[in-house]
Design an enzyme around this catalytic site. Structure first.
Site, PDB file in Angstrom:
ATOM      1  N   ARG A  16      13.936 -27.509  10.639  1.00  0.00           N
ATOM      2  CA  ARG A  16      14.041 -27.447   9.178  1.00  0.00           C
ATOM      3  C   ARG A  16      14.576 -26.087   8.700  1.00  0.00           C
ATOM      4  NH1 ARG A  16       8.387 -28.742   6.930  1.00  0.00           N
ATOM      5  NH2 ARG A  16       7.765 -27.642   8.823  1.00  0.00           N
ATOM      6  N   LYS A  19      15.840 -26.135   5.058  1.00  0.00           N
ATOM      7  CA  LYS A  19      14.753 -26.120   4.076  1.00  0.00           C
ATOM      8  C   LYS A  19      14.267 -24.694   3.835  1.00  0.00           C
ATOM      9  CE  LYS A  19       9.846 -27.363   3.706  1.00  0.00           C
ATOM     10  NZ  LYS A  19       9.815 -27.953   2.352  1.00  0.00           N
ATOM     11  N   GLY A 435      -1.741 -37.184  -9.267  1.00  0.00           N
ATOM     12  CA  GLY A 435      -2.594 -37.147  -8.082  1.00  0.00           C
ATOM     13  C   GLY A 435      -2.730 -35.794  -7.440  1.00  0.00           C
ATOM     14  N   ARG A 518      13.323 -30.919   0.386  1.00  0.00           N
ATOM     15  CA  ARG A 518      12.131 -31.726   0.640  1.00  0.00           C
ATOM     16  C   ARG A 518      12.346 -32.585   1.883  1.00  0.00           C
ATOM     17  NH1 ARG A 518       6.813 -32.856   0.828  1.00  0.00           N
ATOM     18  NH2 ARG A 518       6.281 -34.944   0.132  1.00  0.00           N
ATOM     19  N   CYS A 519      11.510 -32.375   2.889  1.00  0.00           N
ATOM     20  CA  CYS A 519      11.580 -33.145   4.132  1.00  0.00           C
ATOM     21  C   CYS A 519      10.270 -33.889   4.337  1.00  0.00           C
ATOM     22  CB  CYS A 519      11.831 -32.221   5.322  1.00  0.00           C
ATOM     23  SG  CYS A 519      13.341 -31.248   5.185  1.00  0.00           S
ATOM     24  N   TRP A 564       8.075 -45.994   3.939  1.00  0.00           N
ATOM     25  CA  TRP A 564       8.223 -44.584   4.268  1.00  0.00           C
ATOM     26  C   TRP A 564       7.750 -44.260   5.677  1.00  0.00           C
ATOM     27  CZ3 TRP A 564       6.620 -41.792  -0.924  1.00  0.00           C
ATOM     28  CH2 TRP A 564       7.556 -42.146  -1.909  1.00  0.00           C
ATOM     29  N   CYS A 646       8.385 -44.180  -9.177  1.00  0.00           N
ATOM     30  CA  CYS A 646       9.282 -43.121  -9.658  1.00  0.00           C
ATOM     31  C   CYS A 646      10.660 -43.256  -9.037  1.00  0.00           C
ATOM     32  CB  CYS A 646       8.703 -41.741  -9.354  1.00  0.00           C
ATOM     33  SG  CYS A 646       8.305 -41.443  -7.623  1.00  0.00           S
ATOM     34  N   GLU A 668       8.280 -42.529 -13.726  1.00  0.00           N
ATOM     35  CA  GLU A 668       9.150 -41.385 -13.983  1.00  0.00           C
ATOM     36  C   GLU A 668      10.126 -41.743 -15.085  1.00  0.00           C
ATOM     37  OE1 GLU A 668      13.040 -39.953 -14.022  1.00  0.00           O
ATOM     38  OE2 GLU A 668      12.666 -41.653 -12.697  1.00  0.00           O
ATOM     39  N   HIS A 697      10.077 -32.214 -10.501  1.00  0.00           N
ATOM     40  CA  HIS A 697      10.978 -31.781  -9.437  1.00  0.00           C
ATOM     41  C   HIS A 697      11.886 -30.644  -9.885  1.00  0.00           C
ATOM     42  CE1 HIS A 697       9.802 -35.818  -7.965  1.00  0.00           C
ATOM     43  NE2 HIS A 697       9.826 -35.191  -6.815  1.00  0.00           N
TER      44      HIS A 697
END
Length: 758
Positions: A16, A19, A435, A518-519, A564, A646, A668, A697
């Site tokens: 990464r 990132k 959350g 974002r990973c 996912w 979202c 969203e 975001h």
């Protein structure tokens, strides 16, 4: 001779690196030279890795600092007017402003890339839109690779797909109507690539896997007639599904080659072969699944190669992954903690290149040239098929015993609403969050120390309790009506649950890009799924014990856990989803028994899982909705079920969303300026809705007046008694100062609306 090819490689780096470089740059800890150096190192490493793997056709311009669709918008000068003040400044500042927003301008919208969990930045167009070649990125990266001794095939997102994925800022404008304006800029780019020495170019047009309008079909014909006159040899790349009724269109375009996805749609091979048999079109066979991590059955794939070879001959074939390897982790060799049997079942991006090359060698020189790879594939398939770890008969019996009553609440929403109102006594426009709260450096350090054994479980639990109580007190001080516990114990909204469910396995470095920096590290569903014991009850019950206000229990829904994860491919996805639904149902009932009166079951991936062709939608929606209802429907009327969605278009699945029968849905909407609510108004969505008023975001802190303006727009679509006030999504990625400031504005905006409604 048949050659091997690749359509794209993961950008983020095996560790990464991208990132980390992006996030330190955004924080101001490093400069543009550091970021550029990391990007150049990754590109070079990946080009050489592909060359060393024996890949003949290597892509360039598949790298992006944030998103390839945004790259295309910037490439052709399609920058929204609100960023106009930045046009004459640093190009990178403008680029990241479009992706992340500024204090004065909200970010461009973000949504899912077809049916994947990758998010792209949605292009924005106006009627008076101008296009011009505003960047040399594809040319520069081609030359960069050539300077390292590597000839590449530049990748360009095609005009019909790019325009079709965009949105109009002007009423009545279909972005595809802007094709004539965009074509000169595209033609200039393609001509420049040819003049620079590029022998071929890959133009991605994945919309060819969708239902097309007559206007889109005409756009394809016009665009590629223009391109044929100026471009290098064009490999037209389609993926994510079969061409279907778009096959005649695709094969009649004036292109040198056509790439087809034979992992998602192997059944299309015969039709494609028949349609191209008498042509000179090069066929790129997308045989190796670019979107999952299971080792390929090379013998089965080779039968498809042999069939194509027999009909069109060796000189018109390329062997490739099904799509860009963007959606795969980088290198299985880093997964030293997995047992040997399980590792033998898997292939990441680097290993997938090996599979491509094995098939290519086998067709070039005979199967004996790739004997070792074919033998390993055969052994892995046999091992996985026979392994007892993939099957749990008690789970299968439980799924078979599901009854229609298991999918229904005791009473309809109108009755439940009154019982819930009596129980909770919430004010008009109740405020809540989605959350999670910030995963600070301290939280990440404590989690890492616990994993390394440097912090014992008692010490880690004490730390988590401290963070949970802190978040509860902050929410109380802010005046939120419905609280959450903050999810400090969770690493990821899917991985956390998968770690506590049977049938899941986990990698250490199986990262894939979700958006920007974002990973995510998707779990691997290899076997039948069940829940050995409660997963969230302890933390939710502890948080509820700290306050008299309602505390939501937070769960991830079965469809999202499925979507996912890297999902087993040896049984229908619907069967796996039902197993997950039963596991979540058990958790819901345990939360209810522990006194948690509100339970949120997030399903942001419901729309993502929708098949690309409309004819296939209903079958998917039937089982997806049933799986959510299976998870949610065992509770009493006075228990309030929430869900969250979202970054997706909901207009065409409103009936299915309503059929979930959640008491409250949060969605969203801030990036779209509440446009998504049009679907809920037109459909007359019957239950309660929390449209997001804060784009989490983006680092931008929205003002109270901004939120009030959004809520007033929401009131045009939602009756006041059914309107909730919340952010767009969880707050895990944000910092506490901006969280507190934004939530103060959110609570104040709700108070203003209450006062005006009194």
């Amino acid at each position: 001779m048949t050659v091997s090819a690749n359509l794209g490689f993961p950008r983020i780096g095996a560790h990464r690196e991208l990132k980390k470089a992006l996030e330190t740059y955004w924080k101001g800890e490093t400069g543009i030279s550091d970021l550029s150096a990391t990007a150049a190192q990754l590109r070079a490493r990946h080009w050489h890795l592909q060359k060393e793997a024996g890949i003949d056709v290597i892509p360039s311009n598949d790298f992006s600092l944030y998103d390839h669709v945004l790259d295309t918008s910037v490439l052709f000068g399609a920058i929204p007017r609100r960023f106009e003040p930045l046009r004459d400044g640093d190009p990178l500042t403008l680029y990241f402003a479009c992706a992340r927003g500024t204090a004065d301008a909200p970010a461009m919208e973000m949504t899912k890339w077809f049916d994947t969990n990758y998010h792209y930045i949605v292009p924005e167009f106006t009627r008076d839109q101008d296009f011009a070649l505003a960047s040399r990125k594809p040319i520069d990266e081609y030359l960069e690779a050539r300077a390292q001794g590597i000839e590449t095939r530049p990748v360009v997102l095609g005009p019909v797909t790019w325009l079709s994925l965009g949105k109009s800022r002007d009423d009545g404008l279909d972005p595809i109507d802007l094709l004539d304006k965009a074509l000169p800029a595209y033609a200039e780019l393609l001509a420049a690539l040819k003049a620079t020495g590029a022998q071929s170019v890959q133009i991605d047009e994945p919309v060819l896997s969708l239902d097309l309008t007559d206007k889109q079909r005409a756009a394809f014909v016009k665009a590629y007639e223009v391109f044929a006159a100026v471009a290098p040899d064009i490999m037209l790349a389609t993926y994510f599904g079969p061409l279907g009724d778009n096959l005649p269109l695709a094969v009649n375009l004036p292109v040198a080659g056509l790439h087809i996805d034979l992992a998602r749609a192997p059944e299309q091979l015969e039709d494609v072969l028949a349609a191209t048999r008498t042509r000179n079109t090069v066929l790129s066979l997308g045989l190796i699944d670019g979107r999952n991590i299971w080792r390929a059955d090379l013998a089965e794939k080779f039968r498809l190669v042999r069939r194509a070879w027999d009909l069109v001959g060796p000189d018109r074939l390329q062997i490739a992954p099904s799509c860009s390897l963007l959606h795969s982790p980088v290198d299985l060799e880093l997964e030293t903690a997995l047992d040997d049997e399980f590792r033998s079942w898997l292939a990441f991006a680097k290993q997938k290149l090996g599979e491509v090359q094995a098939l290519t060698l086998a067709i070039q020189r005979g199967e004996s040239a790739a004997r070792e790879a074919f033998s390993a594939s055969k052994s892995a398939i046999a091992s996985r098929t026979a392994s007892p770890r993939t099957t749990n008969q008690s789970v299968r019996r439980r799924v078979a015993a599901i009854r229609p009553d298991d999918l229904r609440r005791d009473n309809p929403y109108a009755i439940r609403q009154q019982k819930q109102a009596d129980r909770f006594g919430l004010p008009l426009f109740p405020t809540t969050t989605i959350g999670s709260f910030p995963q600070t450096q301290e939280v990440r350090k404590a989690r890492a120390a616990h994993k390394r054994g440097e912090l014992d479980t008692a010490g880690y639990d004490a730390f988590l309790k401290q963070e949970t109580e802190r978040s509860v007190r902050i929410q109380e001080e802010l005046g939120l009506d419905v609280l959450v516990h903050g999810e400090f114990e969770r690493n990821d909204m899917v991985e956390y649950f998968g770690e506590q469910l049977d049938g899941f396995a986990f990698t250490k470095n199986g990262w894939v890009q979700s958006y920007g920096s974002r990973c995510v590290k998707p779990p691997v569903i290899y076997g039948d799924v069940s829940r050995p014991g409660p997963m969230t009850v302890t933390w939710s019950a502890y948080a509820q014990s700290l306050t008299k206000k309602p505390m939501k229990g937070m769960l991830t829904g079965p469809v999202t856990i499925l979507q996912w994860s890297f999902v087993r491919d040896d049984q229908p996805r619907s069967e796996t989803c039902r197993q997950i639904g039963l596991a979540i149902r058990d958790e819901v009932l345990d939360l209810e028994e522990a006194g948690i009166g509100m339970i949120q079951i997030d399903e942001p991936a419901l729309r993502e899982g929708l098949p690309l062709r409309r004819k296939d939608w209903q079958a998917y929606l039937d089982w997806a909705v049933d799986c959510f209802r299976l998870a949610a429907s065992g509770v009493a009327d006075r228990t309030q079920i929430h869900t969250h969605m979202c970054y997706a278009e909901f207009n065409d699945i409103m009936e299915a969303i309503a059929a979930l029968d959640a008491d409250v849905i949060s969605i969203e909407t801030s990036r779209s300026d509440m446009e998504l609510l049009d679907a809920f108004r037109v459909f007359a969505y019957p239950n309660e809705i929390g449209p997001g008023v804060w784009d989490i975001h983006s680092p931008r802190v929205p003002g109270q007046t901004d939120m009030e303006a959004l809520l007033k727009k929401a009131l045009a679509a939602i009756p006041a008694r059914r309107l909730w006030v919340n952010p767009d999504c969880g707050l895990k990625t944000r910092d506490w100062p901006e969280v507190k400031a934004s939530l103060e504005h959110l609570v104040a905006a709700a108070a203003t609306l209450r006062a005006s409604a009194a």
